[in-house]
Design an enzyme around this catalytic site. Sequence first.
Site, PDB file in Angstrom:
ATOM      1  N   SER A 187       0.791  -1.230   0.000  1.00 43.79           N
ATOM      2  CA  SER A 187       0.000   0.000   0.000  1.00 43.79           C
ATOM      3  C   SER A 187       0.820   1.274   0.000  1.00 43.79           C
ATOM      4  O   SER A 187       0.291   2.338  -0.285  1.00 43.79           O
ATOM      5  CB  SER A 187      -0.921   0.018   1.202  1.00 43.79           C
ATOM      6  OG  SER A 187      -0.162   0.210   2.372  1.00 43.79           O
ATOM      7  N   THR A 243     -10.071  -7.159   3.336  1.00 43.25           N
ATOM      8  CA  THR A 243     -10.809  -6.262   4.228  1.00 43.25           C
ATOM      9  C   THR A 243     -12.092  -5.818   3.550  1.00 43.25           C
ATOM     10  O   THR A 243     -12.178  -5.788   2.326  1.00 43.25           O
ATOM     11  CB  THR A 243      -9.972  -5.028   4.613  1.00 43.25           C
ATOM     12  OG1 THR A 243     -10.702  -4.269   5.598  1.00 43.25           O
ATOM     13  CG2 THR A 243      -9.705  -4.120   3.429  1.00 43.25           C
ATOM     14  N   LYS A 246     -11.772  -1.074   2.923  1.00 44.51           N
ATOM     15  CA  LYS A 246     -11.089  -0.195   1.970  1.00 44.51           C
ATOM     16  C   LYS A 246     -11.962  -0.080   0.718  1.00 44.51           C
ATOM     17  O   LYS A 246     -12.963   0.607   0.774  1.00 44.51           O
ATOM     18  CB  LYS A 246      -9.651  -0.665   1.785  1.00 44.51           C
ATOM     19  CG  LYS A 246      -8.883  -0.394   3.105  1.00 44.51           C
ATOM     20  CD  LYS A 246      -7.479  -0.889   3.209  1.00 44.51           C
ATOM     21  CE  LYS A 246      -6.959  -0.574   4.626  1.00 44.51           C
ATOM     22  NZ  LYS A 246      -5.674  -1.176   4.946  1.00 44.51           N
ATOM     23  N   THR A 276     -17.164 -10.158  20.083  1.00 46.81           N
ATOM     24  CA  THR A 276     -18.524 -10.029  19.564  1.00 46.81           C
ATOM     25  C   THR A 276     -18.472  -9.850  18.051  1.00 46.81           C
ATOM     26  O   THR A 276     -17.635  -9.112  17.537  1.00 46.81           O
ATOM     27  CB  THR A 276     -19.224  -8.813  20.209  1.00 46.81           C
ATOM     28  OG1 THR A 276     -19.269  -9.049  21.621  1.00 46.81           O
ATOM     29  CG2 THR A 276     -20.634  -8.613  19.683  1.00 46.81           C
ATOM     30  N   THR A 361       5.068   4.167   9.559  1.00 47.72           N
ATOM     31  CA  THR A 361       4.314   3.620   8.423  1.00 47.72           C
ATOM     32  C   THR A 361       5.240   3.388   7.229  1.00 47.72           C
ATOM     33  O   THR A 361       5.092   2.426   6.485  1.00 47.72           O
ATOM     34  CB  THR A 361       3.153   4.570   8.054  1.00 47.72           C
ATOM     35  OG1 THR A 361       2.419   4.855   9.253  1.00 47.72           O
ATOM     36  CG2 THR A 361       2.223   3.965   7.046  1.00 47.72           C
TER      37      THR A 361
HETATM   38  C1  LIG Z   1      -5.259  -1.736   6.324  1.00 49.42           C
HETATM   39  C2  LIG Z   1      -4.511  -3.026   6.226  1.00 49.42           C
HETATM   40  C3  LIG Z   1      -4.883  -4.143   6.975  1.00 49.42           C
HETATM   41  C4  LIG Z   1      -5.907  -4.044   8.056  1.00 49.42           C
HETATM   42  O1  LIG Z   1      -7.208  -3.979   7.555  1.00 49.42           O
HETATM   43  P1  LIG Z   1      -8.316  -3.234   8.433  1.00 49.42           P
HETATM   44  O2  LIG Z   1      -9.583  -3.801   7.918  1.00 49.42           O
HETATM   45  O3  LIG Z   1      -8.146  -1.777   8.196  1.00 49.42           O
HETATM   46  O4  LIG Z   1      -8.047  -3.602   9.860  1.00 49.42           O
HETATM   47  C5  LIG Z   1      -4.268  -5.353   6.737  1.00 49.42           C
HETATM   48  N1  LIG Z   1      -3.293  -5.467   5.806  1.00 49.42           N
HETATM   49  C6  LIG Z   1      -2.878  -4.400   5.098  1.00 49.42           C
HETATM   50  C7  LIG Z   1      -1.803  -4.581   4.103  1.00 49.42           C
HETATM   51  C8  LIG Z   1      -3.456  -3.147   5.299  1.00 49.42           C
HETATM   52  O5  LIG Z   1      -3.007  -2.091   4.645  1.00 49.42           O
END
Ligand SMILES: *Cc1c(COP(=O)(O)O)cnc(C)c1O
Length: 404
Positions: A187, A243, A246, A276, A361
Site C-alpha cells: 500500500s 478487508t 477499503k 462479539t 508507516t
Molecule cells: C489496512 C490493512 C490491513 C488491516 O485492515 P483493516 O480492515 O483496516 O483492519 C491489513 N493489511 C494491510 C496490508 C493493510 O493495509
Amino acid sequence: MYQDIFSSAIAAVREEGRYREFADLKRITGRFPRATWYGPNGLKEVTVWCSNDYLGMGQHKDVLGAMHTALDETGAGAGGTRNIAGTNHYHVELEKELADLHGKEAGLLFNSGYMSNQATLSTLALLLPDCVVFSDALNHSSMIEGIKAGRSDKVIWQHNDIVDLEEKLKKVDINRPKIIAFESVYSMDGDIAPIAEICALARKYNAMTYLDEVHAVGMYGPRGGGITDRDGVADQVDIIEGTLAKAFGVMGGYITASAEIVDCIRSYASGFIFSTSLAPVLAAGALASVRHLKASGEERRLQQLHAKLLKEKLAERGLPVVHSVSHIVPVMVCDPVICKSLTDELMEKYDIYVQPINYPTVPRGAERLRLTPTPMHGPDEIDRITSALDELWTAFGLKRDKAA
Ligand SMILES: *Cc1c(COP(=O)(O)O)cnc(C)c1O
C-alpha cells in the site's frame, strides 16, 4: 514517575517531527470526496485525497440502502460472539459471497482486516508442528504481530524477491511445515507481488501460501477478487485474506480458504472466538458492496483512469511521483517536518486534505504524500491538486525530477 515517562515518549515523537495529529472530519454523504473539516479556525469544506475508500463505496446508494434495511430489520449490534447468539444471517450470507469471490470453499469474518491477519497467522503457526513462517520484509504490521504471536521460527525474505525467497526456502528441511506470508498490492509503494512465481516456489518446497489482498479486493479482476482474480491464480493460493473497509467501503476483515482451514481457524483462533461479531448492519452493507463490485467494473475502470491521469499530470511538472503499477500514487518528500508543513499548507490554503505519511508507516527518510484518486476525483480535481503541489514545491524549494 509515570507522567515523566509518557511525556518524554511523546516529546521524542514531536522532536522527530512525526507527532500525529488526526484531521477531525465529517464526510458528506452524496458529495464524495468532500468532507467538513473541524479545524482550529472553525469549519470548512475540503477535498479528501488520501482515503482508502478507493471507489467511494462507503457512500454508494445500494450499500446505504442495505444498511438502512438491516438496521430496521435486525437492530444495532450482533448480540454476542459467533458461537453464542451472535451469528446473524447476514454474516452467513456474506461469508458465502466472499468464498465465491475468491473461488474458495469457505470464508470467515473478523472484526477487521488487522484481526483477520493477526488471528489467522498466529493460529496457523501454533497448529502446524515445528512450523517456519517466511514473511516478506514489507508485510503489514498485523501480519507481523500474528507471526510473532504464533511463536514459530520466522524467516524474513527480501521484499518481492523470489530469488532470495528460494534461497531461504532451500535451507529448511523439506518436511517441515512452512507458510509463505505476503501481500498482493503493497500500500505504500503501490508495487505488486509476483504471486504465481511465489506459489510455484511454495509447491516446490512444500509450503502453504497466505496472501493479504487488502489493497486489491474490489479493485482488480473482472469480479473485484483482487490481483489473484486479475491474474487467474486464486486457486494456487491457500488462504486469501481481505478487508471490507477499503475498496468495499464498510468495515470488517475476512479470510477465504478450504473448508478444513476455515473450520480450524473458526475453532482455534482466540481473536475470532472471543470477540462479539460484526454488527449485522456492517455485514449487510459489505454484502451489497461486494455484490455490486462483482457485477460492475465501471468504478474500477474510472479509478484506474484517474490514477493514470494523476501520475501523468504530476510527472509533467517534475513532481517526484512514483510510477507504481497499481492505483496508489505516492509523491516523495523524504523529510518528516517538510512533509507535515506541506500538508498543513495544502489544507489551509488549498482546501485539500492529504495526510503526511511518516515513520513507522514508512522508513525514516521515505516520508511521502500518498494520493488515492477515486472514480469521483475527475480531471478538474486532478488539475487542482497538481497546481497546488506545483506551487508548494516551489515555495518549499523542493527537488523535482529532471525529466520535466
Ligand atoms: C489496512 C490493512 C490491513 C488491516 O485492515 P483493516 O480492515 O483496516 O483492519 C491489513 N493489511 C494491510 C496490508 C493493510 O493495509
